[in-house]
Design a protein around this motif. Structure first.
Motif, PDB file in Angstrom:
ATOM      1  N   THR A 246       4.386 -48.011  10.784  1.00  0.00           N
ATOM      2  CA  THR A 246       4.059 -48.782  11.979  1.00  0.00           C
ATOM      3  C   THR A 246       3.860 -47.891  13.205  1.00  0.00           C
ATOM      4  O   THR A 246       4.322 -46.752  13.262  1.00  0.00           O
ATOM      5  CB  THR A 246       5.172 -49.787  12.300  1.00  0.00           C
ATOM      6  OG1 THR A 246       6.382 -49.064  12.627  1.00  0.00           O
ATOM      7  CG2 THR A 246       5.429 -50.724  11.128  1.00  0.00           C
ATOM      8  N   LYS A 247       3.183 -48.459  14.212  1.00  0.00           N
ATOM      9  CA  LYS A 247       3.039 -47.779  15.493  1.00  0.00           C
ATOM     10  C   LYS A 247       4.395 -47.590  16.162  1.00  0.00           C
ATOM     11  O   LYS A 247       4.611 -46.611  16.891  1.00  0.00           O
ATOM     12  CB  LYS A 247       2.103 -48.572  16.408  1.00  0.00           C
ATOM     13  CG  LYS A 247       0.653 -48.586  15.951  1.00  0.00           C
ATOM     14  CD  LYS A 247      -0.209 -49.371  16.938  1.00  0.00           C
ATOM     15  CE  LYS A 247      -1.673 -49.377  16.505  1.00  0.00           C
ATOM     16  NZ  LYS A 247      -2.528 -50.160  17.446  1.00  0.00           N
ATOM     17  N   ALA A 248       5.293 -48.544  15.920  1.00  0.00           N
ATOM     18  CA  ALA A 248       6.634 -48.441  16.505  1.00  0.00           C
ATOM     19  C   ALA A 248       7.313 -47.166  16.033  1.00  0.00           C
ATOM     20  O   ALA A 248       7.891 -46.411  16.838  1.00  0.00           O
ATOM     21  CB  ALA A 248       7.466 -49.668  16.134  1.00  0.00           C
ATOM     22  N   TRP A 249       7.248 -46.896  14.733  1.00  0.00           N
ATOM     23  CA  TRP A 249       7.880 -45.675  14.236  1.00  0.00           C
ATOM     24  C   TRP A 249       7.156 -44.436  14.749  1.00  0.00           C
ATOM     25  O   TRP A 249       7.803 -43.421  15.064  1.00  0.00           O
ATOM     26  CB  TRP A 249       7.935 -45.652  12.713  1.00  0.00           C
ATOM     27  CG  TRP A 249       8.461 -44.336  12.227  1.00  0.00           C
ATOM     28  CD1 TRP A 249       7.770 -43.342  11.604  1.00  0.00           C
ATOM     29  CD2 TRP A 249       9.795 -43.829  12.422  1.00  0.00           C
ATOM     30  NE1 TRP A 249       8.583 -42.264  11.382  1.00  0.00           N
ATOM     31  CE2 TRP A 249       9.828 -42.532  11.874  1.00  0.00           C
ATOM     32  CE3 TRP A 249      10.941 -44.360  13.009  1.00  0.00           C
ATOM     33  CZ2 TRP A 249      10.986 -41.755  11.887  1.00  0.00           C
ATOM     34  CZ3 TRP A 249      12.095 -43.573  13.030  1.00  0.00           C
ATOM     35  CH2 TRP A 249      12.108 -42.295  12.477  1.00  0.00           C
ATOM     36  N   SER A 250       5.853 -44.492  14.863  1.00  0.00           N
ATOM     37  CA  SER A 250       5.111 -43.352  15.413  1.00  0.00           C
ATOM     38  C   SER A 250       5.614 -43.003  16.804  1.00  0.00           C
ATOM     39  O   SER A 250       5.756 -41.821  17.160  1.00  0.00           O
ATOM     40  CB  SER A 250       3.612 -43.650  15.453  1.00  0.00           C
ATOM     41  OG  SER A 250       3.092 -43.799  14.149  1.00  0.00           O
ATOM     42  N   ARG A 251       5.906 -44.031  17.595  1.00  0.00           N
ATOM     43  CA  ARG A 251       6.434 -43.800  18.951  1.00  0.00           C
ATOM     44  C   ARG A 251       7.822 -43.173  18.886  1.00  0.00           C
ATOM     45  O   ARG A 251       8.150 -42.268  19.676  1.00  0.00           O
ATOM     46  CB  ARG A 251       6.473 -45.127  19.715  1.00  0.00           C
ATOM     47  CG  ARG A 251       7.009 -45.023  21.129  1.00  0.00           C
ATOM     48  CD  ARG A 251       6.087 -44.198  22.009  1.00  0.00           C
ATOM     49  NE  ARG A 251       6.627 -44.011  23.350  1.00  0.00           N
ATOM     50  CZ  ARG A 251       7.460 -43.037  23.678  1.00  0.00           C
ATOM     51  NH1 ARG A 251       7.843 -42.154  22.759  1.00  0.00           N
ATOM     52  NH2 ARG A 251       7.913 -42.911  24.908  1.00  0.00           N
ATOM     53  N   ILE A 252       8.627 -43.620  17.952  1.00  0.00           N
ATOM     54  CA  ILE A 252       9.965 -43.049  17.793  1.00  0.00           C
ATOM     55  C   ILE A 252       9.874 -41.594  17.342  1.00  0.00           C
ATOM     56  O   ILE A 252      10.611 -40.732  17.828  1.00  0.00           O
ATOM     57  CB  ILE A 252      10.785 -43.898  16.808  1.00  0.00           C
ATOM     58  CG1 ILE A 252      11.031 -45.300  17.395  1.00  0.00           C
ATOM     59  CG2 ILE A 252      12.110 -43.224  16.460  1.00  0.00           C
ATOM     60  CD1 ILE A 252      11.460 -46.336  16.380  1.00  0.00           C
ATOM     61  N   ARG A 253       8.961 -41.320  16.427  1.00  0.00           N
ATOM     62  CA  ARG A 253       8.766 -39.946  15.954  1.00  0.00           C
ATOM     63  C   ARG A 253       8.383 -39.025  17.107  1.00  0.00           C
ATOM     64  O   ARG A 253       8.855 -37.882  17.190  1.00  0.00           O
ATOM     65  CB  ARG A 253       7.682 -39.915  14.883  1.00  0.00           C
ATOM     66  CG  ARG A 253       8.175 -39.904  13.452  1.00  0.00           C
ATOM     67  CD  ARG A 253       8.714 -38.540  13.061  1.00  0.00           C
ATOM     68  NE  ARG A 253       7.728 -37.498  13.250  1.00  0.00           N
ATOM     69  CZ  ARG A 253       6.788 -37.177  12.373  1.00  0.00           C
ATOM     70  NH1 ARG A 253       6.709 -37.835  11.232  1.00  0.00           N
ATOM     71  NH2 ARG A 253       5.943 -36.206  12.625  1.00  0.00           N
ATOM     72  N   GLU A 254       7.535 -39.506  17.992  1.00  0.00           N
ATOM     73  CA  GLU A 254       7.160 -38.708  19.158  1.00  0.00           C
ATOM     74  C   GLU A 254       8.404 -38.345  19.970  1.00  0.00           C
ATOM     75  O   GLU A 254       8.536 -37.206  20.436  1.00  0.00           O
ATOM     76  CB  GLU A 254       6.181 -39.489  20.043  1.00  0.00           C
ATOM     77  CG  GLU A 254       4.788 -39.680  19.440  1.00  0.00           C
ATOM     78  CD  GLU A 254       3.929 -40.566  20.332  1.00  0.00           C
ATOM     79  OE1 GLU A 254       4.366 -40.910  21.439  1.00  0.00           O
ATOM     80  OE2 GLU A 254       2.822 -40.922  19.896  1.00  0.00           O
ATOM     81  N   GLU A 255       9.280 -39.294  20.129  1.00  0.00           N
ATOM     82  CA  GLU A 255      10.498 -39.050  20.893  1.00  0.00           C
ATOM     83  C   GLU A 255      11.404 -38.060  20.177  1.00  0.00           C
ATOM     84  O   GLU A 255      11.974 -37.160  20.799  1.00  0.00           O
ATOM     85  CB  GLU A 255      11.228 -40.374  21.130  1.00  0.00           C
ATOM     86  CG  GLU A 255      12.187 -40.349  22.297  1.00  0.00           C
ATOM     87  CD  GLU A 255      11.492 -40.095  23.622  1.00  0.00           C
ATOM     88  OE1 GLU A 255      12.095 -39.388  24.476  1.00  0.00           O
ATOM     89  OE2 GLU A 255      10.357 -40.581  23.822  1.00  0.00           O
ATOM     90  N   MET A 256      11.506 -38.203  18.862  1.00  0.00           N
ATOM     91  CA  MET A 256      12.329 -37.271  18.087  1.00  0.00           C
ATOM     92  C   MET A 256      11.752 -35.858  18.134  1.00  0.00           C
ATOM     93  O   MET A 256      12.507 -34.871  18.180  1.00  0.00           O
ATOM     94  CB  MET A 256      12.457 -37.754  16.644  1.00  0.00           C
ATOM     95  CG  MET A 256      13.280 -39.021  16.479  1.00  0.00           C
ATOM     96  SD  MET A 256      15.028 -38.811  16.946  1.00  0.00           S
ATOM     97  CE  MET A 256      15.608 -37.694  15.651  1.00  0.00           C
TER      98      MET A 256
END
Length: 260
Positions: A246-256
């Motif tokens: 999901t796009k949601a996880w992509s955003r979290i990955r960016e933060e990580m």
């Protein structure tokens, strides 16, 4: 992936994944949710752990005793998470881990445990949850986390503005017959300021853990001087935050990636 026991109970184990390269690698302690209940296990975070490992994190996905199991609930669930987190020091004797950059990341009830792990250095010696020399956490990441146990308790206790008589309150199950007695030691909100960097991510469409819990927590943490970042995802529901497609996880990955 290697399965390693950090204690003697059958539920006291974790899955360690080491990325390519020589290291030392930043460490993500990955904590699953499921309202701390026995029916849910660390397989919920398997895709998350694999994706983080591919991006350069050493991941230590931990299991712990849960409600409905012998020793689960208060205080066993929290003590297991503390023991598993501190076990990273033991892992670092064998694997190339960077103990100066250990991040906790958890979803739902695991979000609660991720913040609590970062906060437990504040526990007094008289607490049942106190342990000596807790592993320092650089950043705690809460994904749709139960960051305020009292508010989550009230969500389940009150329905349609009337007190529910149904014995179906996961916070009460976790903390035992008198939750009020344990909020100060077990709820991240009550332990503020944590004096640890925090990142909250919550989907606006979440019907399992209301986004208002993160809203309220963020406001208080920021006002009390904690360095905290809050990311609201307007089109995400609860489980999108751990769905690596999901796009949601992509955003979290960016933060990580920023935390490595």
């Amino acid at each position: 992936m290697e399965t390693i026991k950090y204690g003697h109970n059958e539920n006291q184990f974790g899955e360690l994944r080491i990325p390519e390269g020589n290291g030392p690698h930043p460490v993500a302690i990955v904590i699953h949710g499921g309202f701390w209940r026995a029916g849910f296990g660390l397989d919920l975070m398997e895709d998350v752990a694999e994706d983080l490992t591919k991006s350069g994190w050493a991941t230590w996905t931990i299991e712990y005793r849960r409600t409905g199991q012998e020793g689960g609930g208060w205080p066993g669930t929290l003590l297991d998470v503390a023991l598993a987190s501190d076990y990273v020091r033991t892992l670092a004797q064998t694997y190339p881990l960077n103990l100066d950059n250990v991040v906790t990341i958890g979803h739902s009830a695991g979000g609660h445990l991720a913040l609590w792990t970062a906060a437990r250095h504040k526990l007094q010696e008289g607490s049942e949850l106190h342990t000596e020399n807790p592993l320092p956490i650089a950043t705690a990441v809460s994904l749709a986390g139960v960051n305020d146990l009292k508010k989550m308790h009230d969500v389940h206790a009150f329905r349609d503005n009337t007190l529910s008589q149904e014995p179906n309150n996961p916070v009460a199950d976790l903390l035992g017959g008198d939750p009020e007695a344990h909020y100060q030691e077990a709820s991240p909100f009550e332990m503020l300021p944590l004096n640890v960097t925090q990142v909250l991510v919550h989907g606006a469409l979440d019907v399992h853990v209301p986004i208002g819990i993160s809203d309220h927590y963020f406001q208080w943490a920021e006002n009390m001087g904690d360095f905290i970042k809050y990311i609201e995802l307007p089109e995400a529901e609860h489980f999108m935050l751990t769905d690596t497609t999901t796009k949601a996880w992509s955003r979290i990955r960016e933060e990580m990636d920023l935390l490595k």
